[in-house]
Design a protein around this motif. Structure first.
Motif, PDB file in Angstrom:
ATOM      1  N   ALA A  52       0.799  -1.355   0.014  1.00  0.00           N
ATOM      2  CA  ALA A  52      -0.052   0.005   0.124  1.00  0.00           C
ATOM      3  C   ALA A  52       0.949   1.302  -0.056  1.00  0.00           C
ATOM      4  O   ALA A  52       0.522   2.272  -0.761  1.00  0.00           O
ATOM      5  CB  ALA A  52      -0.902   0.123   1.323  1.00  0.00           C
ATOM      6  N   SER A  53       1.915   1.268   0.814  1.00  0.00           N
ATOM      7  CA  SER A  53       2.891   2.320   0.892  1.00  0.00           C
ATOM      8  C   SER A  53       3.530   2.761  -0.722  1.00  0.00           C
ATOM      9  O   SER A  53       3.582   3.762  -0.864  1.00  0.00           O
ATOM     10  CB  SER A  53       3.859   2.163   2.087  1.00  0.00           C
ATOM     11  N   SER A  54       3.982   1.606  -1.187  1.00  0.00           N
ATOM     12  CA  SER A  54       4.575   1.693  -2.351  1.00  0.00           C
ATOM     13  C   SER A  54       3.615   2.379  -3.400  1.00  0.00           C
ATOM     14  O   SER A  54       3.963   2.993  -4.239  1.00  0.00           O
ATOM     15  CB  SER A  54       5.157   0.323  -2.520  1.00  0.00           C
ATOM     16  N   ALA A  55       2.367   1.840  -3.421  1.00  0.00           N
ATOM     17  CA  ALA A  55       1.381   2.323  -4.361  1.00  0.00           C
ATOM     18  C   ALA A  55       1.178   3.771  -3.956  1.00  0.00           C
ATOM     19  O   ALA A  55       1.153   4.594  -4.973  1.00  0.00           O
ATOM     20  CB  ALA A  55      -0.102   1.604  -4.314  1.00  0.00           C
ATOM     21  N   GLY A  56       0.978   3.996  -2.769  1.00  0.00           N
ATOM     22  CA  GLY A  56       0.846   5.534  -2.516  1.00  0.00           C
ATOM     23  C   GLY A  56       1.909   6.470  -2.903  1.00  0.00           C
ATOM     24  O   GLY A  56       1.650   7.582  -3.431  1.00  0.00           O
ATOM     25  N   SER A  57       3.116   6.127  -2.518  1.00  0.00           N
ATOM     26  CA  SER A  57       4.277   6.749  -3.010  1.00  0.00           C
ATOM     27  C   SER A  57       4.317   6.999  -4.550  1.00  0.00           C
ATOM     28  O   SER A  57       4.545   7.901  -5.106  1.00  0.00           O
ATOM     29  CB  SER A  57       5.592   6.073  -2.724  1.00  0.00           C
ATOM     30  N   ILE A  58       4.158   5.972  -5.281  1.00  0.00           N
ATOM     31  CA  ILE A  58       4.127   5.984  -7.091  1.00  0.00           C
ATOM     32  C   ILE A  58       2.961   6.892  -7.286  1.00  0.00           C
ATOM     33  O   ILE A  58       2.981   7.792  -8.062  1.00  0.00           O
ATOM     34  CB  ILE A  58       3.699   4.691  -7.361  1.00  0.00           C
ATOM     35  N   ILE A  59       1.598   6.870  -6.561  1.00  0.00           N
ATOM     36  CA  ILE A  59       0.570   7.639  -7.077  1.00  0.00           C
ATOM     37  C   ILE A  59       0.892   9.356  -6.650  1.00  0.00           C
ATOM     38  O   ILE A  59       0.639  10.407  -7.627  1.00  0.00           O
ATOM     39  CB  ILE A  59      -0.809   7.207  -6.329  1.00  0.00           C
ATOM     40  N   ILE A  60       1.711   9.554  -5.537  1.00  0.00           N
ATOM     41  CA  ILE A  60       1.651  10.991  -5.006  1.00  0.00           C
ATOM     42  C   ILE A  60       2.850  11.332  -6.085  1.00  0.00           C
ATOM     43  O   ILE A  60       2.260  12.623  -6.733  1.00  0.00           O
ATOM     44  CB  ILE A  60       2.100  10.803  -3.657  1.00  0.00           C
ATOM     45  N   SER A  61       3.643  10.821  -6.352  1.00  0.00           N
ATOM     46  CA  SER A  61       4.726  11.348  -7.123  1.00  0.00           C
ATOM     47  C   SER A  61       4.254  11.610  -8.796  1.00  0.00           C
ATOM     48  O   SER A  61       5.064  12.364  -9.524  1.00  0.00           O
ATOM     49  CB  SER A  61       6.203  10.380  -7.238  1.00  0.00           C
ATOM     50  N   SER A  62       3.235  11.025  -9.241  1.00  0.00           N
ATOM     51  CA  SER A  62       2.634  10.939 -10.425  1.00  0.00           C
ATOM     52  C   SER A  62       1.561  12.031 -10.713  1.00  0.00           C
ATOM     53  O   SER A  62       1.328  12.366 -11.573  1.00  0.00           O
ATOM     54  CB  SER A  62       2.161   9.552 -10.967  1.00  0.00           C
ATOM     55  N   CYS A  63       1.151  12.538  -9.530  1.00  0.00           N
ATOM     56  CA  CYS A  63      -0.031  13.340  -9.295  1.00  0.00           C
ATOM     57  C   CYS A  63       0.432  15.016  -9.431  1.00  0.00           C
ATOM     58  O   CYS A  63       0.759  15.144  -8.078  1.00  0.00           O
ATOM     59  CB  CYS A  63      -1.177  13.181  -8.705  1.00  0.00           C
ATOM     60  N   ARG A  64       0.438  15.563 -10.176  1.00  0.00           N
ATOM     61  CA  ARG A  64       0.807  17.116 -10.067  1.00  0.00           C
ATOM     62  C   ARG A  64      -0.464  17.895  -9.628  1.00  0.00           C
ATOM     63  O   ARG A  64      -0.389  18.605  -8.667  1.00  0.00           O
ATOM     64  CB  ARG A  64       1.306  17.848 -11.270  1.00  0.00           C
ATOM     65  N   ASP A  65      -1.513  17.737 -10.262  1.00  0.00           N
ATOM     66  CA  ASP A  65      -2.889  18.087 -10.006  1.00  0.00           C
ATOM     67  C   ASP A  65      -3.688  17.351  -8.866  1.00  0.00           C
ATOM     68  O   ASP A  65      -3.999  15.986  -9.158  1.00  0.00           O
ATOM     69  CB  ASP A  65      -3.794  18.491 -10.981  1.00  0.00           C
ATOM     70  N   VAL A  66      -3.738  17.689  -7.742  1.00  0.00           N
ATOM     71  CA  VAL A  66      -4.061  17.201  -6.606  1.00  0.00           C
ATOM     72  C   VAL A  66      -5.616  16.431  -6.881  1.00  0.00           C
ATOM     73  O   VAL A  66      -5.881  15.512  -6.257  1.00  0.00           O
ATOM     74  CB  VAL A  66      -3.834  17.621  -5.393  1.00  0.00           C
ATOM     75  N   MET A  67      -6.339  17.103  -7.716  1.00  0.00           N
ATOM     76  CA  MET A  67      -7.744  16.629  -7.798  1.00  0.00           C
ATOM     77  C   MET A  67      -7.987  15.999  -9.152  1.00  0.00           C
ATOM     78  O   MET A  67      -8.630  15.146  -9.108  1.00  0.00           O
ATOM     79  CB  MET A  67      -8.596  17.910  -7.752  1.00  0.00           C
ATOM     80  N   GLU A  68      -7.272  16.558 -10.374  1.00  0.00           N
ATOM     81  CA  GLU A  68      -7.682  15.841 -11.517  1.00  0.00           C
ATOM     82  C   GLU A  68      -6.975  14.843 -11.978  1.00  0.00           C
ATOM     83  O   GLU A  68      -7.132  14.129 -12.924  1.00  0.00           O
ATOM     84  CB  GLU A  68      -7.725  17.134 -12.621  1.00  0.00           C
ATOM     85  N   ASP A  69      -5.471  14.841 -11.735  1.00  0.00           N
ATOM     86  CA  ASP A  69      -4.470  13.973 -12.195  1.00  0.00           C
ATOM     87  C   ASP A  69      -5.329  12.483 -11.672  1.00  0.00           C
ATOM     88  O   ASP A  69      -5.501  12.226 -10.648  1.00  0.00           O
ATOM     89  CB  ASP A  69      -3.268  14.180 -11.812  1.00  0.00           C
ATOM     90  N   ARG A  70      -4.863  11.431 -12.893  1.00  0.00           N
ATOM     91  CA  ARG A  70      -5.363  10.211 -12.285  1.00  0.00           C
ATOM     92  C   ARG A  70      -3.909   9.118 -12.629  1.00  0.00           C
ATOM     93  O   ARG A  70      -3.089   9.433 -13.225  1.00  0.00           O
ATOM     94  CB  ARG A  70      -6.389   9.717 -13.113  1.00  0.00           C
TER      95      ARG A  70
END
Length: 278
Positions: A52-70
Motif C-alpha cells: 500500500a505504501s509503495s502504491a501510495g508513493s507512486i501515485i503521489i509522485s505522479s499526480c501534479r494536480d491533486v484533484m484532476e490527475d489520475r
C-alpha cells in the motif's frame, strides 16, 4: 470484469500468503499452530502495508494536480486490497483464540463465548475494518468519481507505520522488550504512526485548502460530506491508538528507571512485559 479479477486476486493472495507462511514456520521453526498463526498474521499485515505504501508513493509522485490527475494504481489497489480487511478480521480471531489457549484454555473452540470475547477485546479494530469495507471502499472507488487520486495515495501512506507496529507486537510476544531492536523499533513506530496517521488528516485538509485557495479552517464547510465523515470517524481512532502507544512507551521507560543497577552478576531482575496496546 477487471474489477472482479482484482478482488478475486486479493481474496486469494492474502489468505494464501497467511497459510503458506504458517505452514513454513511450523515446518522450519517447529512452532505450534497458534504461534505460527500469530506471526503469520503480522507478516501478512506488513506485506500489505509495504504494498500500500509503495502504491501510495507512486501515485503521489505522479499526480501534479491533486484533484484532476489520475493513476491506474489507485483504483486497482483499492480493489485488490479490500479483501485484506475481511481476511484480517478472521486472522485476528485466530490470534485471540491462541491467546486463550496460552492462558490455559486449551479446550476453547469456536463458540459464542470465544467470539464474544474476541469482539469485546478487538471491538475498535473490527469496527475499523468493517468501516473500511462498507464505507471507505465505495467512497474511494465510486463516490469520488475519479477525483483526488493524490489524496487517495496519501491515505495509502498511512500503512507505513504497520510494519513497526507488527514487529513490536512480535518482540513483546517473545519477551524481547530489553533488546536494542525493540528500542529502535519503538522510536520508529512512534515517528511513523504520528507522521502517517495522526498528522494524516490535518495534512489532507491543508493540501485541499491550498488547492482551492481557502483558509484551512473553512475547508470542512466545502469538502464532500464523505471526506468529513471519514475523517471524523477515523482520526479519533488514530489519536486513541497513538495515546496507547505513548502510554506503553512511558510505562516501559518508568519500569527501566525504577530497576536498580546490577552490582553483581547474580543480582535479581528479570524481563518485564510491556503492556502497550496498538
Amino acid at each position: 470484469m477487471w474489477a472482479l479479477v482484482l478482488v478475486s486476486a486479493g481474496s486469494v493472495f492474502f489468505p494464501g500468503l497467511f497459510l503458506l507462511s504458517k505452514l513454513t514456520l511450523r515446518r522450519m521453526m517447529g512452532w505450534s499452530e497458534g504461534e505460527a498463526a500469530v506471526v503469520s498474521t503480522r507478516l501478512v499485515s506488513s506485506v500489505q502495508a509495504v504494498m500500500a505504501s509503495s502504491a501510495g508513493s507512486i501515485i503521489i509522485s505522479s499526480c501534479r494536480d491533486v484533484m484532476e490527475d489520475r493513476h491506474w494504481l489507485t483504483d486497482s489497489y483499492i480493489l485488490f486490497a479490500t479483501p485484506y480487511f475481511a481476511y484480517d478480521v478472521y486472522a485476528m480471531f485466530l490470534c485471540h483464540r491462541h491467546k486463550l489457549q496460552v492462558k490455559g484454555h486449551e479446550q476453547e473452540q469456536v463458540s459464542g463465548a470465544v467470539v464474544g470475547g474476541y469482539l469485546r477485546t478487538e471491538l475498535l479494530m473490527v469496527l475499523h475494518h468493517v468501516f473500511m469495507v462498507t464505507f471507505c471502499f465505495p467512497a474511494s472507488l465510486l463516490w469520488r468519481q475519479g477525483k483526488g487520486d493524490y489524496f487517495q495515495g496519501v491515505l495509502f501512506l498511512a500503512e507505513l507505520s504497520t510494519p513497526s507496529v507488527c514487529l513490536g507486537k512480535v518482540l513483546i510476544q517473545y519477551k524481547k522488550q530489553q533488546t536494542l531492536l525493540h528500542k529502535v523499533n519503538g522510536v520508529l513506530m512512534l515517528f511513523t504512526f504520528f507522521s502517517c496517521r495522526v498528522l494524516l488528516f490535518p495534512y489532507l485538509y491543508y493540501a485541499y485548502s491550498r488547492y482551492i485557495s481557502m483558509p484551512v479552517y473553512l475547508v470542512p464547510l466545502v469538502a464532500p460530506w464523505q471526506c468529513n465523515l471519514g475523517a471524523a470517524l477515523l482520526w479519533p481512532l488514530q489519536l486513541y491508538w497513538f495515546g496507547l502507544i505513548c502510554r506503553g512507551a512511558l510505562r516501559l521507560l518508568h519500569q527501566r528507571s525504577n530497576t536498580p543497577p546490577r552490582s553483581f552478576p547474580l543480582s535479581g531482575g528479570g524481563d518485564r512485559n510491556c503492556a502497550a496496546a496498538t
